[in-house]
Design a protein around this motif. Sequence first.
Motif, mmCIF file in Angstrom:
data_model
loop_
_atom_site.group_PDB
_atom_site.id
_atom_site.type_symbol
_atom_site.label_atom_id
_atom_site.label_comp_id
_atom_site.label_asym_id
_atom_site.label_seq_id
_atom_site.Cartn_x
_atom_site.Cartn_y
_atom_site.Cartn_z
ATOM 1 N N THR A 1 -33.371 -17.885 -13.019
ATOM 2 C CA THR A 1 -34.334 -16.980 -13.634
ATOM 3 C C THR A 1 -35.673 -17.099 -12.925
ATOM 4 O O THR A 1 -35.924 -18.054 -12.185
ATOM 5 N N LEU A 2 -36.540 -16.130 -13.183
ATOM 6 C CA LEU A 2 -37.911 -16.152 -12.680
ATOM 7 C C LEU A 2 -38.816 -16.727 -13.758
ATOM 8 O O LEU A 2 -38.496 -16.646 -14.943
ATOM 9 N N PRO A 3 -39.935 -17.327 -13.369
ATOM 10 C CA PRO A 3 -40.537 -17.363 -12.035
ATOM 11 C C PRO A 3 -39.966 -18.474 -11.162
ATOM 12 O O PRO A 3 -39.440 -19.469 -11.652
ATOM 13 N N VAL A 4 -40.129 -18.259 -9.865
ATOM 14 C CA VAL A 4 -39.918 -19.291 -8.855
ATOM 15 C C VAL A 4 -41.139 -19.292 -7.950
ATOM 16 O O VAL A 4 -41.682 -18.229 -7.638
ATOM 17 N N LEU A 5 -41.572 -20.481 -7.575
ATOM 18 C CA LEU A 5 -42.718 -20.622 -6.672
ATOM 19 C C LEU A 5 -42.286 -21.385 -5.432
ATOM 20 O O LEU A 5 -41.608 -22.423 -5.540
ATOM 21 N N VAL A 6 -42.654 -20.865 -4.276
ATOM 22 C CA VAL A 6 -42.384 -21.527 -3.002
ATOM 23 C C VAL A 6 -43.718 -21.930 -2.384
ATOM 24 O O VAL A 6 -44.614 -21.099 -2.234
ATOM 25 N N ASP B 1 -54.141 -21.443 -23.190
ATOM 26 C CA ASP B 1 -54.696 -20.085 -23.312
ATOM 27 C C ASP B 1 -53.920 -19.100 -22.457
ATOM 28 O O ASP B 1 -53.666 -17.963 -22.871
ATOM 29 N N PHE B 2 -53.519 -19.534 -21.271
ATOM 30 C CA PHE B 2 -52.745 -18.651 -20.402
ATOM 31 C C PHE B 2 -51.396 -18.315 -21.036
ATOM 32 O O PHE B 2 -50.883 -17.200 -20.864
ATOM 33 N N ALA B 3 -50.820 -19.266 -21.783
ATOM 34 C CA ALA B 3 -49.553 -18.994 -22.468
ATOM 35 C C ALA B 3 -49.730 -17.897 -23.515
ATOM 36 O O ALA B 3 -48.873 -17.021 -23.662
ATOM 37 N N ILE B 4 -50.851 -17.938 -24.236
ATOM 38 C CA ILE B 4 -51.110 -16.906 -25.248
ATOM 39 C C ILE B 4 -51.394 -15.558 -24.587
ATOM 40 O O ILE B 4 -50.813 -14.529 -24.960
ATOM 41 N N VAL B 5 -52.284 -15.541 -23.607
ATOM 42 C CA VAL B 5 -52.691 -14.265 -23.006
ATOM 43 C C VAL B 5 -51.537 -13.635 -22.230
ATOM 44 O O VAL B 5 -51.459 -12.411 -22.117
ATOM 45 N N SER B 6 -50.609 -14.433 -21.741
ATOM 46 C CA SER B 6 -49.415 -13.868 -21.109
ATOM 47 C C SER B 6 -48.623 -13.022 -22.108
ATOM 48 O O SER B 6 -48.078 -11.963 -21.742
ATOM 49 N N PRO C 1 -49.310 -18.778 2.800
ATOM 50 C CA PRO C 1 -49.530 -18.613 1.357
ATOM 51 C C PRO C 1 -48.365 -19.146 0.539
ATOM 52 O O PRO C 1 -47.219 -19.197 1.001
ATOM 53 N N LEU C 2 -48.666 -19.537 -0.689
ATOM 54 C CA LEU C 2 -47.616 -19.783 -1.652
ATOM 55 C C LEU C 2 -46.960 -18.448 -1.973
ATOM 56 O O LEU C 2 -47.585 -17.388 -1.843
ATOM 57 N N ILE C 3 -45.702 -18.482 -2.398
ATOM 58 C CA ILE C 3 -44.972 -17.257 -2.710
ATOM 59 C C ILE C 3 -44.508 -17.321 -4.160
ATOM 60 O O ILE C 3 -43.811 -18.258 -4.557
ATOM 61 N N LEU C 4 -44.921 -16.335 -4.935
ATOM 62 C CA LEU C 4 -44.507 -16.218 -6.328
ATOM 63 C C LEU C 4 -43.462 -15.118 -6.435
ATOM 64 O O LEU C 4 -43.717 -13.975 -6.060
ATOM 65 N N TYR C 5 -42.292 -15.470 -6.928
ATOM 66 C CA TYR C 5 -41.229 -14.483 -7.132
ATOM 67 C C TYR C 5 -41.392 -13.859 -8.514
ATOM 68 O O TYR C 5 -41.414 -14.564 -9.527
ATOM 69 N N ASP C 6 -41.496 -12.517 -8.534
ATOM 70 C CA ASP C 6 -41.757 -11.801 -9.778
ATOM 71 C C ASP C 6 -40.791 -10.629 -9.892
ATOM 72 O O ASP C 6 -40.196 -10.185 -8.914
ATOM 73 N N ALA C 7 -40.643 -10.108 -11.123
ATOM 74 C CA ALA C 7 -39.739 -8.988 -11.391
ATOM 75 C C ALA C 7 -40.464 -7.674 -11.195
ATOM 76 O O ALA C 7 -41.548 -7.472 -11.732
ATOM 77 N N ARG C 8 -39.858 -6.777 -10.452
ATOM 78 C CA ARG C 8 -40.449 -5.467 -10.207
ATOM 79 C C ARG C 8 -40.329 -4.596 -11.464
ATOM 80 O O ARG C 8 -39.338 -4.648 -12.189
ATOM 81 N N GLY C 9 -41.354 -3.789 -11.701
ATOM 82 C CA GLY C 9 -41.332 -2.860 -12.821
ATOM 83 C C GLY C 9 -40.675 -1.551 -12.448
ATOM 84 O O GLY C 9 -39.949 -1.455 -11.452
ATOM 85 N N GLN C 10 -40.974 -0.516 -13.226
ATOM 86 C CA GLN C 10 -40.315 0.769 -13.051
ATOM 87 C C GLN C 10 -40.656 1.410 -11.716
ATOM 88 O O GLN C 10 -39.888 2.197 -11.187
ATOM 89 N N SER C 11 -41.820 1.070 -11.148
ATOM 90 C CA SER C 11 -42.222 1.586 -9.850
ATOM 91 C C SER C 11 -42.959 0.474 -9.110
ATOM 92 O O SER C 11 -43.433 -0.486 -9.731
ATOM 93 N N PRO D 1 -44.015 -12.457 -19.379
ATOM 94 C CA PRO D 1 -44.957 -13.506 -19.805
ATOM 95 C C PRO D 1 -44.800 -14.823 -19.055
ATOM 96 O O PRO D 1 -45.809 -15.443 -18.681
ATOM 97 N N ASN D 2 -43.566 -15.280 -18.843
ATOM 98 C CA ASN D 2 -43.373 -16.559 -18.161
ATOM 99 C C ASN D 2 -43.929 -16.532 -16.744
ATOM 100 O O ASN D 2 -44.410 -17.557 -16.239
ATOM 101 N N ILE D 3 -43.849 -15.382 -16.103
ATOM 102 C CA ILE D 3 -44.352 -15.273 -14.731
ATOM 103 C C ILE D 3 -45.871 -15.142 -14.744
ATOM 104 O O ILE D 3 -46.560 -15.683 -13.872
#
Length: 249
Positions: free
Chosen positions: A71-76, A205-210, A4-14, A22-24
């Motif tokens: 910074t994030l996002p990073v995609l592998v 559209d994805f930029a707006i909905v993010s 699979p491709l790997i998307l690096y994202d920021a973890r939330g409070q839990s 939004p950028n991710i």
Amino acid sequence: MAPPLILYDARGQSPSAAPWAPNIWRVRFLLNYKRLHYRTFWLELQDVERELTRIGAPPSAIRSDGSPVYTLPVLVDPARNPAKPKILSSPNKIADYLESAYPARPIFPEGSRAMQAMFVHYIQEVFVKPLLPIMVPMSHHRLPDQTQAYFRGGQGPAGTLVGPQREQAWLAVQEQFNFLAKIMDKNNIDGDGVVSMGHEVTYADFAIVSILIWIEQMAAHDGWARVRTWNGGRWNRLWDRCREYMDVR
């Protein structure tokens, strides 16, 4: 099956908290829309530079003193060469790569790349600015405790707006939404009146909905409850058009 491709994202409070950045989300939308096989690698924000340096990710910017900014996002993407995977930073570069490497279900209709690039630049640099005094402090408070402590060590963001200041800030946000609605209403003539390119959802559209997801995640009652009703419910309709691409894997 290819890795699979790997998307690096920021973890939330839990661990169960929904992603919000939004950028991710712009990249997550693309992966879901193109029906690509991917998984998310969750990171605490204070660990971003160390982890991205470890995997050899390119910096997203260079400071004036020559030091890199990670910074994030990073995609592998290990699909082509697992021993030397493709690693990309910044959502726009990732979008260009995904469109070229995985052309099925295009998000840039023919001849629209330049116009969409200008549109997304406007969303990033102009449209979102009045939101920052509201959303940045709220986002900070939704980070894990140790991440909040890390940023407080570097002074952290300014305090949350309250009372008249907060209402004034939302009025400034509404002005940007009103302007954007007037522009997008031009599609009522020969389009469906909802999406930016007339008929099919695209990167714009994805930029707006993010941004809408960011508001919904951080200010569901105070923010999204307002925004979804603005401009005759346009933004709620756009949300619904993109809902099927909101999976988190």
